[in-house]
Design a protein around this motif. Structure first.
Motif, PDB file in Angstrom:
ATOM      1  N   VAL A 119     -40.329 -26.111 -19.416  1.00 33.39           N
ATOM      2  CA  VAL A 119     -39.712 -25.394 -18.239  1.00 33.39           C
ATOM      3  C   VAL A 119     -41.278 -24.831 -17.537  1.00 33.39           C
ATOM      4  CG1 VAL A 119     -38.507 -23.528 -17.303  1.00 33.39           C
ATOM      5  CG2 VAL A 119     -37.576 -24.718 -19.063  1.00 33.39           C
ATOM      6  N   LYS A 120     -41.497 -25.293 -16.453  1.00 37.27           N
ATOM      7  CA  LYS A 120     -42.743 -25.244 -15.795  1.00 37.27           C
ATOM      8  C   LYS A 120     -42.663 -23.484 -15.593  1.00 37.27           C
ATOM      9  CE  LYS A 120     -45.771 -26.266 -12.044  1.00 37.27           C
ATOM     10  NZ  LYS A 120     -45.720 -27.283 -10.787  1.00 37.27           N
ATOM     11  N   GLY A 121     -43.742 -22.758 -16.006  1.00 35.97           N
ATOM     12  CA  GLY A 121     -43.964 -21.412 -15.818  1.00 35.97           C
ATOM     13  C   GLY A 121     -43.208 -20.361 -16.725  1.00 35.97           C
ATOM     14  N   ALA A 122     -42.615 -21.242 -17.445  1.00 38.86           N
ATOM     15  CA  ALA A 122     -41.972 -20.121 -18.817  1.00 38.86           C
ATOM     16  C   ALA A 122     -42.772 -19.670 -19.392  1.00 38.86           C
ATOM     17  CB  ALA A 122     -40.782 -21.113 -19.349  1.00 38.86           C
ATOM     18  N   ARG A 123     -42.583 -18.294 -19.752  1.00 38.74           N
ATOM     19  CA  ARG A 123     -43.728 -17.778 -20.812  1.00 38.74           C
ATOM     20  C   ARG A 123     -43.209 -17.805 -22.190  1.00 38.74           C
ATOM     21  NH1 ARG A 123     -44.334 -11.930 -18.729  1.00 38.74           N
ATOM     22  NH2 ARG A 123     -45.872 -12.008 -20.599  1.00 38.74           N
ATOM     23  N   GLU A 124     -43.714 -18.140 -23.270  1.00 43.21           N
ATOM     24  CA  GLU A 124     -43.227 -18.189 -24.419  1.00 43.21           C
ATOM     25  C   GLU A 124     -42.882 -16.907 -25.120  1.00 43.21           C
ATOM     26  OE1 GLU A 124     -44.900 -19.875 -28.846  1.00 43.21           O
ATOM     27  OE2 GLU A 124     -46.274 -19.695 -27.394  1.00 43.21           O
ATOM     28  N   GLN A 125     -43.415 -15.942 -24.826  1.00 39.23           N
ATOM     29  CA  GLN A 125     -42.953 -14.671 -25.350  1.00 39.23           C
ATOM     30  C   GLN A 125     -41.587 -14.195 -24.576  1.00 39.23           C
ATOM     31  OE1 GLN A 125     -45.316 -11.135 -24.068  1.00 39.23           O
ATOM     32  NE2 GLN A 125     -44.802 -10.098 -25.717  1.00 39.23           N
ATOM     33  N   GLU A 126     -41.255 -14.430 -23.415  1.00 36.88           N
ATOM     34  CA  GLU A 126     -40.105 -14.213 -22.802  1.00 36.88           C
ATOM     35  C   GLU A 126     -38.926 -15.070 -23.565  1.00 36.88           C
ATOM     36  OE1 GLU A 126     -41.262 -12.873 -18.185  1.00 36.88           O
ATOM     37  OE2 GLU A 126     -40.606 -14.748 -18.559  1.00 36.88           O
ATOM     38  N   MET A 127     -39.327 -16.502 -23.540  1.00 31.94           N
ATOM     39  CA  MET A 127     -38.349 -17.364 -24.121  1.00 31.94           C
ATOM     40  C   MET A 127     -38.236 -17.103 -25.688  1.00 31.94           C
ATOM     41  SD  MET A 127     -37.553 -19.148 -21.496  1.00 31.94           S
ATOM     42  CE  MET A 127     -38.049 -17.690 -20.542  1.00 31.94           C
ATOM     43  N   ALA A 128     -39.050 -16.569 -26.303  1.00 35.66           N
ATOM     44  CA  ALA A 128     -38.665 -16.285 -27.833  1.00 35.66           C
ATOM     45  C   ALA A 128     -37.856 -15.209 -27.986  1.00 35.66           C
ATOM     46  CB  ALA A 128     -40.130 -15.882 -28.480  1.00 35.66           C
TER      47      ALA A 128
END
Length: 123
Positions: free
Chosen positions: A29-38
């Motif tokens: 997902v373009k622009g998705a932050r790994e920390q937020e998704m985790a």
């Protein structure tokens, strides 16, 4: 949304099936932050039932929710990209300080959007 992870994974297409499927992860997902998704995945012990509930539980900012909607990540909630974007943009994220602890958010009235054509459904 139900089983997504940050990285892509492979899985069987069904019990006893030899066929495999590729499940794309939030990483694409373009622009998705790994920390937020985790954080989103970690809080998913109970499945999300709506975008509003997902936002309340995760605290994701509207920009991240919009990225997920544009990536068609809300299919498990029965939403296509257009309906998901509509719901994300309809979220009221401004808490009223006086009633913040007691007031439940007001649900947005249901809206019937026209069906997307096959061409519109392509990401």
């Amino acid at each position: 949304m139900a089983k997504r992870r940050y990285r892509a994974t492979t899985l069987r297409c069904g019990p006893g099936s030899k066929r495999r499927a590729l499940r794309l992860g939030f990483r694409l997902v373009k622009g998705a932050r790994e920390q937020e998704m985790a954080h989103l995945v970690a809080l998913r012990t109970v499945p999300y039932t709506s975008i509003a509930e997902l936002q309340r539980r995760t605290g994701l900012p509207p920009a991240s929710l919009e990225r997920l909607a544009r990536a068609d990540a809300f299919g498990s909630l029965g939403l296509d990209r257009r309906a998901a974007l509509w719901q994300v943009r309809g979220l009221d994220l401004t808490p009223l300080p006086l009633f913040a602890a007691t007031q439940a958010p007001k649900p947005e009235p249901a809206v019937t959007l026209p069906a997307m054509s096959l061409g519109e459904q392509v990401v």
